[in-house]
Design a protein around this motif. Structure first.
Motif, PDB file in Angstrom:
ATOM      1  N   HIS A 205     -11.671 -47.755 -35.265  1.00  0.00           N
ATOM      2  CA  HIS A 205     -11.053 -48.736 -34.369  1.00  0.00           C
ATOM      3  C   HIS A 205      -9.568 -48.931 -34.669  1.00  0.00           C
ATOM      4  CE1 HIS A 205     -10.311 -52.092 -31.820  1.00  0.00           C
ATOM      5  NE2 HIS A 205     -10.478 -53.024 -32.736  1.00  0.00           N
ATOM      6  N   PRO A 206      -9.172 -49.252 -35.910  1.00  0.00           N
ATOM      7  CA  PRO A 206      -7.730 -49.342 -36.161  1.00  0.00           C
ATOM      8  C   PRO A 206      -7.010 -48.010 -36.039  1.00  0.00           C
ATOM      9  CG  PRO A 206      -8.970 -49.584 -38.203  1.00  0.00           C
ATOM     10  CD  PRO A 206      -9.962 -49.653 -37.088  1.00  0.00           C
ATOM     11  N   ALA A 207      -7.693 -46.891 -36.330  1.00  0.00           N
ATOM     12  CA  ALA A 207      -7.045 -45.582 -36.193  1.00  0.00           C
ATOM     13  C   ALA A 207      -6.728 -45.290 -34.732  1.00  0.00           C
ATOM     14  CB  ALA A 207      -7.936 -44.489 -36.780  1.00  0.00           C
ATOM     15  N   ILE A 208      -7.698 -45.535 -33.847  1.00  0.00           N
ATOM     16  CA  ILE A 208      -7.469 -45.323 -32.413  1.00  0.00           C
ATOM     17  C   ILE A 208      -6.425 -46.301 -31.895  1.00  0.00           C
ATOM     18  CG2 ILE A 208      -8.549 -45.460 -30.133  1.00  0.00           C
ATOM     19  CD1 ILE A 208     -11.139 -44.490 -31.430  1.00  0.00           C
ATOM     20  N   THR A 209      -6.488 -47.545 -32.373  1.00  0.00           N
ATOM     21  CA  THR A 209      -5.502 -48.544 -31.941  1.00  0.00           C
ATOM     22  C   THR A 209      -4.094 -48.125 -32.316  1.00  0.00           C
ATOM     23  OG1 THR A 209      -7.151 -50.318 -32.152  1.00  0.00           O
ATOM     24  CG2 THR A 209      -4.833 -50.956 -32.119  1.00  0.00           C
ATOM     25  N   LEU A 210      -3.920 -47.610 -33.529  1.00  0.00           N
ATOM     26  CA  LEU A 210      -2.600 -47.136 -33.948  1.00  0.00           C
ATOM     27  C   LEU A 210      -2.114 -46.017 -33.040  1.00  0.00           C
ATOM     28  CD1 LEU A 210      -0.219 -47.012 -35.913  1.00  0.00           C
ATOM     29  CD2 LEU A 210      -1.606 -45.526 -37.382  1.00  0.00           C
ATOM     30  N   LEU A 211      -2.995 -45.061 -32.744  1.00  0.00           N
ATOM     31  CA  LEU A 211      -2.625 -43.968 -31.850  1.00  0.00           C
ATOM     32  C   LEU A 211      -2.231 -44.496 -30.477  1.00  0.00           C
ATOM     33  CD1 LEU A 211      -2.530 -40.910 -31.138  1.00  0.00           C
ATOM     34  CD2 LEU A 211      -4.966 -41.099 -30.544  1.00  0.00           C
ATOM     35  N   VAL A 212      -2.975 -45.478 -29.986  1.00  0.00           N
ATOM     36  CA  VAL A 212      -2.736 -46.006 -28.647  1.00  0.00           C
ATOM     37  C   VAL A 212      -1.420 -46.767 -28.571  1.00  0.00           C
ATOM     38  CG1 VAL A 212      -3.539 -47.788 -27.034  1.00  0.00           C
ATOM     39  CG2 VAL A 212      -5.134 -46.054 -27.871  1.00  0.00           C
ATOM     40  N   VAL A 213      -1.150 -47.643 -29.547  1.00  0.00           N
ATOM     41  CA  VAL A 213       0.071 -48.463 -29.449  1.00  0.00           C
ATOM     42  C   VAL A 213       1.330 -47.609 -29.585  1.00  0.00           C
ATOM     43  CG1 VAL A 213      -1.109 -50.514 -30.319  1.00  0.00           C
ATOM     44  CG2 VAL A 213       0.117 -49.039 -31.931  1.00  0.00           C
ATOM     45  N   VAL A 214       1.231 -46.504 -30.320  1.00  0.00           N
ATOM     46  CA  VAL A 214       2.388 -45.615 -30.447  1.00  0.00           C
ATOM     47  C   VAL A 214       2.525 -44.731 -29.210  1.00  0.00           C
ATOM     48  CG1 VAL A 214       3.376 -43.710 -31.779  1.00  0.00           C
ATOM     49  CG2 VAL A 214       2.356 -45.657 -32.967  1.00  0.00           C
ATOM     50  N   ALA A 215       1.400 -44.185 -28.747  1.00  0.00           N
ATOM     51  CA  ALA A 215       1.440 -43.278 -27.602  1.00  0.00           C
ATOM     52  C   ALA A 215       1.882 -43.979 -26.323  1.00  0.00           C
ATOM     53  CB  ALA A 215       0.076 -42.626 -27.396  1.00  0.00           C
ATOM     54  N   THR A 216       1.543 -45.264 -26.193  1.00  0.00           N
ATOM     55  CA  THR A 216       1.945 -46.006 -25.002  1.00  0.00           C
ATOM     56  C   THR A 216       3.346 -46.599 -25.152  1.00  0.00           C
ATOM     57  OG1 THR A 216       0.856 -47.998 -25.858  1.00  0.00           O
ATOM     58  CG2 THR A 216      -0.426 -46.587 -24.374  1.00  0.00           C
ATOM     59  N   ALA A 217       3.996 -46.338 -26.287  1.00  0.00           N
ATOM     60  CA  ALA A 217       5.365 -46.793 -26.564  1.00  0.00           C
ATOM     61  C   ALA A 217       5.484 -48.306 -26.613  1.00  0.00           C
ATOM     62  CB  ALA A 217       6.343 -46.221 -25.528  1.00  0.00           C
ATOM     63  N   ASN A 218       4.399 -48.966 -27.040  1.00  0.00           N
ATOM     64  CA  ASN A 218       4.446 -50.414 -27.205  1.00  0.00           C
ATOM     65  C   ASN A 218       4.842 -50.840 -28.612  1.00  0.00           C
ATOM     66  OD1 ASN A 218       3.533 -51.916 -24.679  1.00  0.00           O
ATOM     67  ND2 ASN A 218       1.916 -50.367 -24.837  1.00  0.00           N
ATOM     68  N   HIS A 219       4.740 -49.923 -29.575  1.00  0.00           N
ATOM     69  CA  HIS A 219       5.074 -50.276 -30.956  1.00  0.00           C
ATOM     70  C   HIS A 219       5.665 -49.078 -31.691  1.00  0.00           C
ATOM     71  CE1 HIS A 219       3.416 -54.335 -31.219  1.00  0.00           C
ATOM     72  NE2 HIS A 219       2.383 -53.918 -30.507  1.00  0.00           N
ATOM     73  N   TYR A 220       6.480 -49.413 -32.701  1.00  0.00           N
ATOM     74  CA  TYR A 220       7.011 -48.416 -33.620  1.00  0.00           C
ATOM     75  C   TYR A 220       6.018 -48.238 -34.780  1.00  0.00           C
ATOM     76  CZ  TYR A 220      11.338 -49.857 -31.257  1.00  0.00           C
ATOM     77  OH  TYR A 220      12.291 -50.173 -30.312  1.00  0.00           O
ATOM     78  N   TRP A 221       6.207 -47.150 -35.529  1.00  0.00           N
ATOM     79  CA  TRP A 221       5.405 -46.960 -36.733  1.00  0.00           C
ATOM     80  C   TRP A 221       5.591 -48.129 -37.695  1.00  0.00           C
ATOM     81  CZ3 TRP A 221       1.837 -43.502 -36.214  1.00  0.00           C
ATOM     82  CH2 TRP A 221       2.076 -42.309 -35.528  1.00  0.00           C
ATOM     83  N   LEU A 222       6.829 -48.613 -37.816  1.00  0.00           N
ATOM     84  CA  LEU A 222       7.094 -49.695 -38.761  1.00  0.00           C
ATOM     85  C   LEU A 222       6.372 -50.982 -38.386  1.00  0.00           C
ATOM     86  CD1 LEU A 222      10.888 -49.318 -39.696  1.00  0.00           C
ATOM     87  CD2 LEU A 222       8.885 -48.994 -41.155  1.00  0.00           C
ATOM     88  N   ASP A 223       6.105 -51.186 -37.105  1.00  0.00           N
ATOM     89  CA  ASP A 223       5.340 -52.365 -36.702  1.00  0.00           C
ATOM     90  C   ASP A 223       3.952 -52.345 -37.334  1.00  0.00           C
ATOM     91  OD1 ASP A 223       7.514 -52.952 -35.125  1.00  0.00           O
ATOM     92  OD2 ASP A 223       6.610 -52.167 -33.284  1.00  0.00           O
ATOM     93  N   ALA A 224       3.340 -51.160 -37.376  1.00  0.00           N
ATOM     94  CA  ALA A 224       2.018 -51.024 -37.977  1.00  0.00           C
ATOM     95  C   ALA A 224       2.085 -51.098 -39.502  1.00  0.00           C
ATOM     96  CB  ALA A 224       1.384 -49.702 -37.542  1.00  0.00           C
ATOM     97  N   ILE A 225       3.113 -50.478 -40.078  1.00  0.00           N
ATOM     98  CA  ILE A 225       3.253 -50.489 -41.542  1.00  0.00           C
ATOM     99  C   ILE A 225       3.426 -51.918 -42.051  1.00  0.00           C
ATOM    100  CG2 ILE A 225       4.741 -49.781 -43.446  1.00  0.00           C
ATOM    101  CD1 ILE A 225       5.295 -47.199 -41.865  1.00  0.00           C
ATOM    102  N   VAL A 226       4.243 -52.696 -41.366  1.00  0.00           N
ATOM    103  CA  VAL A 226       4.496 -54.071 -41.795  1.00  0.00           C
ATOM    104  C   VAL A 226       3.234 -54.911 -41.696  1.00  0.00           C
ATOM    105  CG1 VAL A 226       5.730 -56.191 -41.199  1.00  0.00           C
ATOM    106  CG2 VAL A 226       6.956 -54.027 -41.312  1.00  0.00           C
TER     107      VAL A 226
END
Length: 309
Positions: A205-226
């Motif tokens: 679930h979090p893995a797919i969510t990370l892929l989705v938020v980045v692929a849809t250009a709603n978040h940066y990688w750093l948003d997830a890291i933080v």
């Protein structure tokens, strides 16, 4: 017999004494959610600062040699149904999945529910502070990123076409990503609250969510890291039920020690019963020997000193 503490949940019925009142919990969770939404709205309007911060985040990611968000988006743009599925996941899974998670825990794992609700409240509160302190335009708005706003182009989307005047949501609150933070909390909570050998699949679930938020250009990688870093700090303070670190928790070693102490006490009781049922021994002179004290003393000493722990 030595006893051991079980740190994993069982399949028995939940202890209803640990379940808080339903109406109170509903009002509490609804109030926390409303306060968060109002807080995000209060952070709206800092357009220039949000774009300035977005440029800084983009430059920092390139300096850290993080993979470009465009490479992930390019994987999905080859298929319109796939990118629409990603948009749907972003729009429709975030809140319902978290709500169902809390409802199931409340009914089946009350102690884990209390822990999860606290983790979500602390994590969301910390995120709101960052939304207020660091307004951030998402990568779909940043010209330097060259990304497609997949929600607006392919649909569905939960955001208005004009971010600065969007009355439904604050689109300049990308840092940190609560989509990723809540998904990770849901996964970890279900892993802690269940015993199935397949429970680790909840990490999808979090893995797919990370892929989705980045692929849809709603978040940066750093948003997830933080947000993952914030979750780690939260989990270090709010221990998982049964971890042996929180108040009243018992580790396997402490339970083992208690079990051995209980064994010693039972052995002492057995020795007393045996001695009481046996006739007193006598010496050649016919005097009775106080065998009870002699029989009791070794066992009591073992129990008092914790021998065999």
């Amino acid at each position: 017999m030595t006893t051991y503490a079980r740190t994993e949940p069982t399949d028995q019925e939940p202890d209803i004494r640990a379940r808080p009142p339903l109406v109170r919990e509903f009002l509490l969770v609804a109030g926390l959610f409303l306060a968060y939404k109002l807080g995000r709205r209060a952070a709206n309007g800092h357009v220039e600062e949000a774009f300035r911060n977005a440029g800084n985040v983009w430059d920092l990611e390139r300096a850290l040699h993080l993979p470009g968000e465009g490479a992930v988006q390019g994987l999905l743009l080859h298929s319109q149904p796939l990118i629409q599925a990603a948009n749907t996941y972003y729009a429709a899974v975030h809140f319902p999945a978290t709500a169902l998670f809390l409802v199931w825990l409340y009914w089946r794992r009350p102690l884990h529910y209390l822990w999860s609700r606290r983790v979500l409240a602390v994590l969301t509160g910390g995120a709101l502070v960052l939304h207020l302190a660091v307004p951030l335009a998402p990568p779909r708005m940043l010209p330097a990123a060259g990304l497609v706003d997949t929600g607006q182009v392919y649909g569905p989307t939960v955001y208005g076409a004009t971010p600065a005047t969007d009355t439904m949501a604050n689109q300049f609150a990308a840092m940190p990503s609560l989509h990723v933070g809540w998904a990770a909390t849901v996964a970890l909570g279900l892993i802690a609250a269940t015993r199935s050998r397949w429970r680790w699949l909840w990490l999808l679930h979090p893995a797919i969510t990370l892929l989705v938020v980045v692929a849809t250009a709603n978040h940066y990688w750093l948003d997830a890291i933080v947000v993952v870093a914030m979750l780690a700090v939260t989990l270090a303070v709010l221990r998982i039920p049964g971890s042996g670190k929180g108040p009243g928790a018992r580790t396997g070693m402490s339970a083992r020690t208690d079990g051995m102490r209980g064994d010693a006490v039972r052995m002492e009781g057995d020795a007393r019963s045996y001695v009481a049922a046996s006739p007193p021994a006598r010496t050649a002179a016919g005097d009775a020997v106080p065998v009870r004290a002699a029989a009791e003393s070794p066992v009591r000493a073992a129990a008092d000193t914790g021998a065999g722990r």
